[in-house]
Design a protein around this motif. Structure first.
Motif, mmCIF file in Angstrom:
data_model
loop_
_atom_site.group_PDB
_atom_site.id
_atom_site.type_symbol
_atom_site.label_atom_id
_atom_site.label_comp_id
_atom_site.label_asym_id
_atom_site.label_seq_id
_atom_site.Cartn_x
_atom_site.Cartn_y
_atom_site.Cartn_z
ATOM 1 N N TYR A 1 0.831 -1.208 0.000
ATOM 2 C CA TYR A 1 0.000 0.000 0.000
ATOM 3 C C TYR A 1 0.864 1.256 0.000
ATOM 4 O O TYR A 1 0.477 2.277 -0.579
ATOM 5 N N GLN A 2 2.054 1.177 0.586
ATOM 6 C CA GLN A 2 3.013 2.268 0.430
ATOM 7 C C GLN A 2 3.416 2.399 -1.039
ATOM 8 O O GLN A 2 3.558 3.509 -1.567
ATOM 9 N N LEU A 3 3.581 1.265 -1.701
ATOM 10 C CA LEU A 3 3.942 1.281 -3.117
ATOM 11 C C LEU A 3 2.819 1.882 -3.952
ATOM 12 O O LEU A 3 3.060 2.718 -4.837
ATOM 13 N N PHE A 4 1.576 1.493 -3.687
ATOM 14 C CA PHE A 4 0.451 2.020 -4.463
ATOM 15 C C PHE A 4 0.356 3.535 -4.295
ATOM 16 O O PHE A 4 0.080 4.262 -5.251
ATOM 17 N N ARG A 5 0.572 3.996 -3.060
ATOM 18 C CA ARG A 5 0.531 5.436 -2.786
ATOM 19 C C ARG A 5 1.602 6.160 -3.603
ATOM 20 O O ARG A 5 1.340 7.204 -4.227
ATOM 21 N N ALA A 6 2.826 5.604 -3.589
ATOM 22 C CA ALA A 6 3.920 6.238 -4.320
ATOM 23 C C ALA A 6 3.664 6.225 -5.824
ATOM 24 O O ALA A 6 3.954 7.203 -6.527
ATOM 25 N N LEU A 7 3.111 5.128 -6.332
ATOM 26 C CA LEU A 7 2.836 5.048 -7.760
ATOM 27 C C LEU A 7 1.717 6.011 -8.166
ATOM 28 O O LEU A 7 1.745 6.568 -9.266
ATOM 29 N N ILE B 1 -3.821 13.562 -4.980
ATOM 30 C CA ILE B 1 -4.625 13.765 -3.777
ATOM 31 C C ILE B 1 -4.417 12.590 -2.831
ATOM 32 O O ILE B 1 -4.566 11.428 -3.229
ATOM 33 N N GLU B 2 -4.104 12.880 -1.584
ATOM 34 C CA GLU B 2 -3.904 11.845 -0.565
ATOM 35 C C GLU B 2 -5.233 11.221 -0.158
ATOM 36 O O GLU B 2 -6.282 11.882 -0.174
ATOM 37 N N ALA C 1 -1.107 14.363 7.095
ATOM 38 C CA ALA C 1 -1.279 15.388 6.071
ATOM 39 C C ALA C 1 0.026 16.126 5.800
ATOM 40 O O ALA C 1 0.362 16.418 4.644
ATOM 41 N N ALA C 2 0.771 16.442 6.867
ATOM 42 C CA ALA C 2 2.049 17.133 6.681
ATOM 43 C C ALA C 2 3.025 16.259 5.894
ATOM 44 O O ALA C 2 3.743 16.735 5.006
ATOM 45 N N LYS C 3 3.036 14.977 6.212
ATOM 46 C CA LYS C 3 3.920 14.052 5.499
ATOM 47 C C LYS C 3 3.512 13.940 4.034
ATOM 48 O O LYS C 3 4.366 13.885 3.139
ATOM 49 N N ALA C 4 2.214 13.921 3.788
ATOM 50 C CA ALA C 4 1.734 13.822 2.408
ATOM 51 C C ALA C 4 2.145 15.038 1.596
ATOM 52 O O ALA C 4 2.568 14.919 0.440
ATOM 53 N N ARG C 5 2.036 16.215 2.190
ATOM 54 C CA ARG C 5 2.418 17.422 1.439
ATOM 55 C C ARG C 5 3.913 17.443 1.166
ATOM 56 O O ARG C 5 4.351 17.824 0.071
ATOM 57 N N ARG C 6 4.723 17.023 2.149
ATOM 58 C CA ARG C 6 6.171 16.955 1.917
ATOM 59 C C ARG C 6 6.494 16.014 0.760
ATOM 60 O O ARG C 6 7.412 16.264 -0.019
ATOM 61 N N ALA C 7 5.725 14.926 0.644
ATOM 62 C CA ALA C 7 5.990 13.948 -0.405
ATOM 63 C C ALA C 7 5.594 14.449 -1.784
ATOM 64 O O ALA C 7 6.110 13.958 -2.795
#
Length: 290
Positions: A178-184, A197-198, A214-220
Motif C-alpha cells: 500500500y506504500q507502493l500504491f501510494r507512491a505510484l 490527492i492523498e 497530512a504534513a507528510k503527504a504534502r512533503r511527499a
C-alpha cells in the motif's frame, strides 16, 4: 486537458443525508464530494441519486460540488450519471477505475452533456486509481486522459482486491504494497500533469494523527487530501497551506536566483542551491497564489 485541480481539502458527504450535504457545504472544505458509492447502502442508492441531484440544483455552492458515482461495472453508474449530469456537477469522482474506464466515462459525459445542453468537456474527473488489481498496473498511463484533473488512491479497497486481512503492520503503518500504491499514484499524477490527492485518514477523531499524515503527504508531493468529517477540514487546510516561514524562505531563494541571472547554483545561508531548489521555491509561491 483540463487544469489540474486546486483543492487542499476534499470532504465526502453521504448522498442519502440532506443534513450532511448541507453541513459539508458549510465546512470550509475547498471541495465537496457528494457520495453515491461507499457511504450509501444498496437499498438507498436510488433515493441518494435523487437527493444529490436536487441538492446540486438548489444549494448555494460555496465551493465546487463533485459527485462520487458508483463504479462503471456496477448496476448504478449509468443511472447515477443520467440523474446527476443535468444538475451540473462541477466534477465526477470515478472509483475502482482503470484508464480505459476513465476514457469510457469521458464518452458517457460527452453524450449526457449534449443531451442536457451543457458545454462539452465542462465536467472534470478525479480517478481513484488503485482500488482494483488491474488498475494497479496502469498508474503511469493517465497522460492525456480527457477531463482528468486529479488522481487519488484508496487503501481499503486495494486490500480487499488483493485478498489481504489487513493493510497495516503492528505499528499502524501501511504494509509495503500500500506504500507502493501510494507512491505510484503520486508518480502517476506527476507523469500525467494532474493533481495528486492523498487518501483519507479513517479515524476522524484522531486529529493529531491526521495532522502528521497530512504534513507528510504534502512533503511527499501531494497537493490535497480527502476528508470524511468536517472536523478534519481545518487540519487538512493548514497542512496543505505553506507556513509564513516557508513562504519567506521561498521568496529569499527566488530573489537570490533573480539577483544572479544565468547562475546555475547560488550560495544561501551556507548552503549551495541549484535549479531543483528554485523550482520547489517557485512551487511554494504558486501554492500561495492558488
Amino acid at each position: 486537458m483540463p487544469e489540474p485541480l486546486t483543492a487542499r481539502s476534499l470532504l465526502f458527504a453521504p448522498g442519502d443525508s440532506p443534513r450532511k450535504l448541507v453541513k459539508a457545504g458549510a465546512s470550509g472544505a475547498d471541495l465537496v464530494l457528494l457520495d453515491l458509492e461507499d457511504a450509501v447502502a444498496e437499498a438507498n442508492k436510488g433515493e441518494a441519486r435523487h437527493l444529490v441531484a436536487e441538492h446540486l440544483r438548489t444549494a448555494a455552492r460555496a465551493q465546487p460540488q463533485w459527485v462520487r458515482i458508483n463504479p462503471l461495472d456496477s448496476a448504478h453508474a449509468l443511472a447515477d450519471l443520467a440523474a446527476i449530469v443535468p444538475a451540473r456537477p462541477d466534477g465526477i469522482m470515478l472509483p475502482k477505475a482503470t484508464r480505459a474506464e476513465a476514457e469510457r466515462l469521458h464518452h458517457y459525459l460527452t453524450a449526457l452533456e449534449a443531451a442536457a445542453g451543457l458545454a462539452p468537456g465542462g465536467i472534470r474527473t478525479i480517478v481513484v486509481a488503485t482500488e482494483t488489481a488491474p488498475a494497479l498496473f496502469g498508474l503511469g498511463d493517465y497522460a492525456g486522459c480527457p477531463r482528468l484533473a486529479a488522481l487519488t488512491w484508496g487503501a481499503e479497497d486495494s486490500a480487499t482486491a488483493l485478498g489481504a486481512t489487513d493493510n497495516r503492520d503492528e505499528n499502524g503503518d501501511y504494509e509495503f504494497p500500500y506504500q507502493l500504491f501510494r507512491a505510484l499514484c503520486l508518480a502517476g499524477a506527476a507523469a500525467a500533469g494532474v493533481t495528486p490527492i492523498e487518501t483519507i485518514h479513517g479515524d476522524f477523531r484522531d486529529l493529531t494523527g491526521l495532522e502528521k499524515v497530512a504534513a507528510k503527504a504534502r512533503r511527499a508531493g501531494f497537493r490535497g487530501m480527502m476528508a470524511i468529517h468536517p472536523d478534519q477540514v481545518p487540519v487538512i487546510n493548514r497542512a496543505f497551506s505553506p507556513s509564513e516561514a516557508e513562504i519567506a524562505q521561498a521568496e529569499r531563494i527566488v530573489a537570490a536566483f533573480a539577483a544572479s541571472p544565468g547562475a546555475g547554483t547560488i550560495g544561501l545561508d551556507g548552503a549551495m542551491l541549484d535549479m531543483p531548489h528554485l523550482k520547489r521555491a517557485q512551487a511554494v509561491l504558486a501554492m500561495v497564489r492558488g
